[in-house]
Design a protein around this motif. Structure first.
Motif, PDB file in Angstrom:
ATOM      1  N   VAL A   1     -21.853  -8.324  22.763  1.00 55.25           N
ATOM      2  CA  VAL A   1     -21.273  -8.347  21.421  1.00 55.25           C
ATOM      3  C   VAL A   1     -22.393  -8.206  20.393  1.00 55.25           C
ATOM      4  O   VAL A   1     -23.397  -8.925  20.453  1.00 55.25           O
ATOM      5  CB  VAL A   1     -20.502  -9.661  21.175  1.00 55.25           C
ATOM      6  N   LYS A   2     -22.246  -7.293  19.461  1.00 55.97           N
ATOM      7  CA  LYS A   2     -23.262  -7.099  18.435  1.00 55.97           C
ATOM      8  C   LYS A   2     -23.393  -8.361  17.577  1.00 55.97           C
ATOM      9  O   LYS A   2     -22.467  -9.158  17.457  1.00 55.97           O
ATOM     10  CB  LYS A   2     -22.909  -5.904  17.547  1.00 55.97           C
ATOM     11  N   GLN A   3     -24.571  -8.517  16.996  1.00 54.59           N
ATOM     12  CA  GLN A   3     -24.837  -9.692  16.183  1.00 54.59           C
ATOM     13  C   GLN A   3     -25.443  -9.272  14.849  1.00 54.59           C
ATOM     14  O   GLN A   3     -26.396  -8.498  14.800  1.00 54.59           O
ATOM     15  CB  GLN A   3     -25.799 -10.637  16.907  1.00 54.59           C
ATOM     16  N   LEU A   4     -24.877  -9.764  13.769  1.00 54.30           N
ATOM     17  CA  LEU A   4     -25.440  -9.518  12.451  1.00 54.30           C
ATOM     18  C   LEU A   4     -26.445 -10.622  12.151  1.00 54.30           C
ATOM     19  O   LEU A   4     -26.102 -11.808  12.235  1.00 54.30           O
ATOM     20  CB  LEU A   4     -24.346  -9.507  11.375  1.00 54.30           C
ATOM     21  N   PRO A   5     -27.682 -10.264  11.817  1.00 55.54           N
ATOM     22  CA  PRO A   5     -28.698 -11.293  11.562  1.00 55.54           C
ATOM     23  C   PRO A   5     -28.349 -12.204  10.392  1.00 55.54           C
ATOM     24  O   PRO A   5     -27.601 -11.823   9.488  1.00 55.54           O
ATOM     25  CB  PRO A   5     -29.954 -10.462  11.246  1.00 55.54           C
ATOM     26  N   ASN A   6     -28.897 -13.391  10.431  1.00 52.36           N
ATOM     27  CA  ASN A   6     -28.831 -14.322   9.315  1.00 52.36           C
ATOM     28  C   ASN A   6     -29.935 -13.933   8.336  1.00 52.36           C
ATOM     29  O   ASN A   6     -31.118 -14.034   8.659  1.00 52.36           O
ATOM     30  CB  ASN A   6     -29.024 -15.751   9.831  1.00 52.36           C
ATOM     31  N   TRP A   7     -29.580 -13.514   7.133  1.00 53.42           N
ATOM     32  CA  TRP A   7     -30.575 -12.988   6.199  1.00 53.42           C
ATOM     33  C   TRP A   7     -31.624 -14.040   5.837  1.00 53.42           C
ATOM     34  O   TRP A   7     -32.764 -13.698   5.468  1.00 53.42           O
ATOM     35  CB  TRP A   7     -29.917 -12.462   4.925  1.00 53.42           C
ATOM     36  N   ALA A   8     -31.290 -15.321   5.954  1.00 52.97           N
ATOM     37  CA  ALA A   8     -32.213 -16.385   5.572  1.00 52.97           C
ATOM     38  C   ALA A   8     -33.093 -16.862   6.728  1.00 52.97           C
ATOM     39  O   ALA A   8     -33.949 -17.726   6.531  1.00 52.97           O
ATOM     40  CB  ALA A   8     -31.429 -17.569   5.002  1.00 52.97           C
ATOM     41  N   HIS A  19     -36.263 -15.809  13.367  1.00 55.31           N
ATOM     42  CA  HIS A  19     -35.696 -15.057  14.489  1.00 55.31           C
ATOM     43  C   HIS A  19     -35.449 -13.585  14.180  1.00 55.31           C
ATOM     44  O   HIS A  19     -35.166 -12.804  15.094  1.00 55.31           O
ATOM     45  CB  HIS A  19     -34.377 -15.706  14.930  1.00 55.31           C
ATOM     46  N   PHE A  20     -35.517 -13.197  12.906  1.00 60.07           N
ATOM     47  CA  PHE A  20     -35.207 -11.814  12.545  1.00 60.07           C
ATOM     48  C   PHE A  20     -36.280 -11.246  11.631  1.00 60.07           C
ATOM     49  O   PHE A  20     -36.903 -11.972  10.843  1.00 60.07           O
ATOM     50  CB  PHE A  20     -33.842 -11.742  11.851  1.00 60.07           C
ATOM     51  N   THR A  21     -36.481  -9.933  11.732  1.00 53.80           N
ATOM     52  CA  THR A  21     -37.487  -9.271  10.911  1.00 53.80           C
ATOM     53  C   THR A  21     -37.016  -9.130   9.466  1.00 53.80           C
ATOM     54  O   THR A  21     -35.825  -9.295   9.170  1.00 53.80           O
ATOM     55  CB  THR A  21     -37.804  -7.873  11.461  1.00 53.80           C
ATOM     56  N   LEU A  22     -37.945  -8.806   8.601  1.00 53.09           N
ATOM     57  CA  LEU A  22     -37.619  -8.600   7.196  1.00 53.09           C
ATOM     58  C   LEU A  22     -36.588  -7.491   7.042  1.00 53.09           C
ATOM     59  O   LEU A  22     -35.611  -7.630   6.284  1.00 53.09           O
ATOM     60  CB  LEU A  22     -38.891  -8.245   6.407  1.00 53.09           C
ATOM     61  N   GLU A  23     -36.750  -6.400   7.762  1.00 50.87           N
ATOM     62  CA  GLU A  23     -35.807  -5.281   7.657  1.00 50.87           C
ATOM     63  C   GLU A  23     -34.423  -5.682   8.162  1.00 50.87           C
ATOM     64  O   GLU A  23     -33.403  -5.350   7.538  1.00 50.87           O
ATOM     65  CB  GLU A  23     -36.306  -4.066   8.440  1.00 50.87           C
ATOM     66  N   GLN A  24     -34.368  -6.389   9.276  1.00 53.69           N
ATOM     67  CA  GLN A  24     -33.077  -6.823   9.806  1.00 53.69           C
ATOM     68  C   GLN A  24     -32.351  -7.712   8.804  1.00 53.69           C
ATOM     69  O   GLN A  24     -31.145  -7.566   8.575  1.00 53.69           O
ATOM     70  CB  GLN A  24     -33.282  -7.579  11.123  1.00 53.69           C
ATOM     71  N   ARG A  25     -33.070  -8.622   8.198  1.00 53.66           N
ATOM     72  CA  ARG A  25     -32.456  -9.555   7.251  1.00 53.66           C
ATOM     73  C   ARG A  25     -31.997  -8.840   5.982  1.00 53.66           C
ATOM     74  O   ARG A  25     -30.907  -9.103   5.462  1.00 53.66           O
ATOM     75  CB  ARG A  25     -33.434 -10.680   6.909  1.00 53.66           C
ATOM     76  N   GLY A  59     -41.959   1.392  -1.057  1.00 58.57           N
ATOM     77  CA  GLY A  59     -43.197   0.801  -1.549  1.00 58.57           C
ATOM     78  C   GLY A  59     -43.186   0.476  -3.025  1.00 58.57           C
ATOM     79  O   GLY A  59     -44.162  -0.059  -3.552  1.00 58.57           O
ATOM     80  N   ASN A  60     -42.080   0.766  -3.724  1.00 59.83           N
ATOM     81  CA  ASN A  60     -42.051   0.567  -5.177  1.00 59.83           C
ATOM     82  C   ASN A  60     -40.695  -0.002  -5.601  1.00 59.83           C
ATOM     83  O   ASN A  60     -39.854   0.707  -6.156  1.00 59.83           O
ATOM     84  CB  ASN A  60     -42.333   1.887  -5.899  1.00 59.83           C
ATOM     85  N   ALA A  61     -40.502  -1.292  -5.366  1.00 60.71           N
ATOM     86  CA  ALA A  61     -39.236  -1.924  -5.703  1.00 60.71           C
ATOM     87  C   ALA A  61     -38.984  -1.926  -7.202  1.00 60.71           C
ATOM     88  O   ALA A  61     -37.838  -1.814  -7.649  1.00 60.71           O
ATOM     89  CB  ALA A  61     -39.216  -3.356  -5.175  1.00 60.71           C
ATOM     90  N   ASP A  98     -38.993  -7.558  -1.341  1.00 60.58           N
ATOM     91  CA  ASP A  98     -40.011  -7.575  -0.280  1.00 60.58           C
ATOM     92  C   ASP A  98     -39.779  -6.451   0.713  1.00 60.58           C
ATOM     93  O   ASP A  98     -40.736  -5.830   1.209  1.00 60.58           O
ATOM     94  CB  ASP A  98     -39.994  -8.931   0.439  1.00 60.58           C
ATOM     95  N   TRP A  99     -38.508  -6.194   1.026  1.00 56.80           N
ATOM     96  CA  TRP A  99     -38.179  -5.129   1.986  1.00 56.80           C
ATOM     97  C   TRP A  99     -38.594  -3.766   1.455  1.00 56.80           C
ATOM     98  O   TRP A  99     -39.239  -2.981   2.158  1.00 56.80           O
ATOM     99  CB  TRP A  99     -36.686  -5.175   2.287  1.00 56.80           C
ATOM    100  N   ILE A 100     -38.237  -3.457   0.227  1.00 60.87           N
ATOM    101  CA  ILE A 100     -38.583  -2.153  -0.343  1.00 60.87           C
ATOM    102  C   ILE A 100     -40.095  -2.007  -0.458  1.00 60.87           C
ATOM    103  O   ILE A 100     -40.666  -0.961  -0.129  1.00 60.87           O
ATOM    104  CB  ILE A 100     -37.912  -1.971  -1.721  1.00 60.87           C
ATOM    105  N   ASN A 101     -40.771  -3.060  -0.901  1.00 60.59           N
ATOM    106  CA  ASN A 101     -42.221  -2.992  -1.052  1.00 60.59           C
ATOM    107  C   ASN A 101     -42.934  -2.884   0.294  1.00 60.59           C
ATOM    108  O   ASN A 101     -44.079  -2.395   0.359  1.00 60.59           O
ATOM    109  CB  ASN A 101     -42.746  -4.217  -1.817  1.00 60.59           C
ATOM    110  N   SER A 102     -42.282  -3.335   1.363  1.00 58.18           N
ATOM    111  CA  SER A 102     -42.905  -3.259   2.697  1.00 58.18           C
ATOM    112  C   SER A 102     -42.830  -1.856   3.285  1.00 58.18           C
ATOM    113  O   SER A 102     -43.544  -1.560   4.246  1.00 58.18           O
ATOM    114  CB  SER A 102     -42.232  -4.248   3.641  1.00 58.18           C
ATOM    115  N   MET A 103     -41.970  -1.016   2.730  1.00 58.29           N
ATOM    116  CA  MET A 103     -41.821   0.349   3.242  1.00 58.29           C
ATOM    117  C   MET A 103     -43.071   1.165   2.929  1.00 58.29           C
ATOM    118  O   MET A 103     -43.629   1.063   1.834  1.00 58.29           O
ATOM    119  CB  MET A 103     -40.619   1.059   2.605  1.00 58.29           C
ATOM    120  N   LYS A 104     -43.483   1.956   3.888  1.00 55.53           N
ATOM    121  CA  LYS A 104     -44.612   2.842   3.657  1.00 55.53           C
ATOM    122  C   LYS A 104     -44.194   3.948   2.707  1.00 55.53           C
ATOM    123  O   LYS A 104     -43.110   4.525   2.849  1.00 55.53           O
ATOM    124  CB  LYS A 104     -45.114   3.439   4.969  1.00 55.53           C
TER     125      LYS A 104
END
Length: 361
Positions: free
Chosen positions: A237-244, A248-254, A313-315, A351-357
């Motif tokens: 069964v697929k699992q949606l990460p807990n954003w907080a 247990h989950f990466t920045l992108e997953q959250r 890279g530019n939020a 943080d997610w957008i700024n982490s993108m290359k």
């Protein structure tokens, strides 16, 4: 003689119809039976009339058969405290579907309660929303209930309302706002996909986790109780990460989970924001649909003079973050369900957008 017979027969037939229309047919017990009325769901005037909860209503203590549930990543609504329940007709069960969804039996009612924490650190009930699956046409129907000042009951409220409140956010900061109770058409805008009204939160992937203090996976618990049929092995069964949950989950997953729950019910094919071309489902992989270096289609002044939905890279120059970080009508996104900025959610997406290359995608 023949004319008299015909007239008498016709008269008796009309009288019989009148009696049926007025009284209904009676079964052996003498109880009236009217199939049309019996199979048509009608919302009651007060929340208390449903009998979902026992004792003091505002405490939301569920009666037997009323199932509480939680979501791994819930939608943000002005730091509201939410309690959710599913009411299944006796002897029925939900069914796990091949696409990872849940099929609810006719006459199911999904109950979602909203409260806020006031400056005295007390919960104050604001509204309760019901989604009911009408057995007559197999379609979901929605109704809002506005809690009274005495906190003793919630009354059916179709037209929406603005409720001035002083609330505490997650860091106990005081916020003043006019909480917006949506009207039924607002609810339909978010819940409609391909012109069909559907539940948003209770999907298998968003229920696939162990609720704190329960010790067992939520879906597996329901299967064990017989109220969920067809559940495959839980690792399938697929699992949606807990954003907080950064442990247990990466920045992108959250970040993607957050956008899925808060935005994708509209930003999806068949959703209210389909015309934007911005599709934010967790499974989405097309960079253009995700807004990567994508020019807005219908943002108008809401774009704040910015050129692209997301600039890797530019939020600070990304429309997506700009709109999330605003509570101004016509700019704020989501445009419904909130009147204040979700600071923690904004930080996550920043943080997610700024982490993108900058060269990626």
């Amino acid at each position: 003689m023949r004319k008299t017979y015909i007239f008498s027969t016709l008269f008796l037939f009309v009288v019989s119809l009148a009696l049926v229309a007025g009284n209904g047919c009676k079964g052996k017990s003498g109880q009236k039976i009217n199939q049309r009325i019996e199979n048509e769901f009608e919302f009651k005037e007060k929340l208390s009339q449903y009998g979902f909860f026992k004792g003091e209503l505002r405490k939301l203590i569920p009666e037997e058969g009323v199932v509480s549930y939680e979501l791994s990543t819930p939608l943000f609504t002005d730091y509201a405290v939410k309690k959710r329940f599913i009411v299944l007709p006796k002897g029925t069960a939900m069914k796990y579907t091949a696409n990872g969804g849940l099929d609810f039996p006719d006459s199911t009612i999904i109950v979602k309660n909203f409260a806020y924490i006031n400056t005295e650190h007390r919960n104050v009930m604001i509204e309760t929303r019901l989604l009911a699956k009408d057995p007559k046409d197999k379609k979901w129907k929605v109704m809002n209930y506005l809690w009274n000042a005495e906190q003793t009951d919630a009354i059916k409220h179709i037209s929406g309302a603005k409720v001035p409140i002083a609330l505490l956010d997650n860091n106990n900061n005081k916020l003043l706002t006019n909480y917006q109770v949506p009207n039924t058409n607002d609810c339909k805008r978010c819940h409609i996909k391909n012109d069909v009204l559907t539940p948003i939160g209770p999907k298998a992937r968003n229920l696939n986790f162990t609720v704190a203090g329960q010790g067992k996976n939520q879906l597996q618990q329901w299967a064990a109780e017989g109220i969920l049929k067809g559940l495959p092995p839980i690792n399938e069964v697929k699992q949606l990460p807990n954003w907080a949950d950064a442990r247990h989950f990466t920045l992108e997953q959250r970040a993607r989970a957050y956008l899925d729950v808060n935005c994708s019910h509209c930003h999806t094919k068949g959703g209210d924001a389909y015309n934007t071309g911005l599709f934010l489902e967790y499974e989405q992989t097309n960079p253009d649909h995700l807004g990567i270096k994508k020019a807005p289609v219908s943002a108008g002044g809401g774009a704040g003079g910015l050129d692209y939905d997301i600039i890797p890279g530019n939020a600070a120059q990304s429309i997506l973050l700009y709109r999330m970080n605003s509570a101004e009508p016509g700019v704020a996104m989501p445009e419904l369900a909130r009147t204040v900025v979700h600071k923690e959610g904004v930080k996550l997406i920043r943080d997610w957008i700024n982490s993108m290359k900058k060269s990626s995608l």
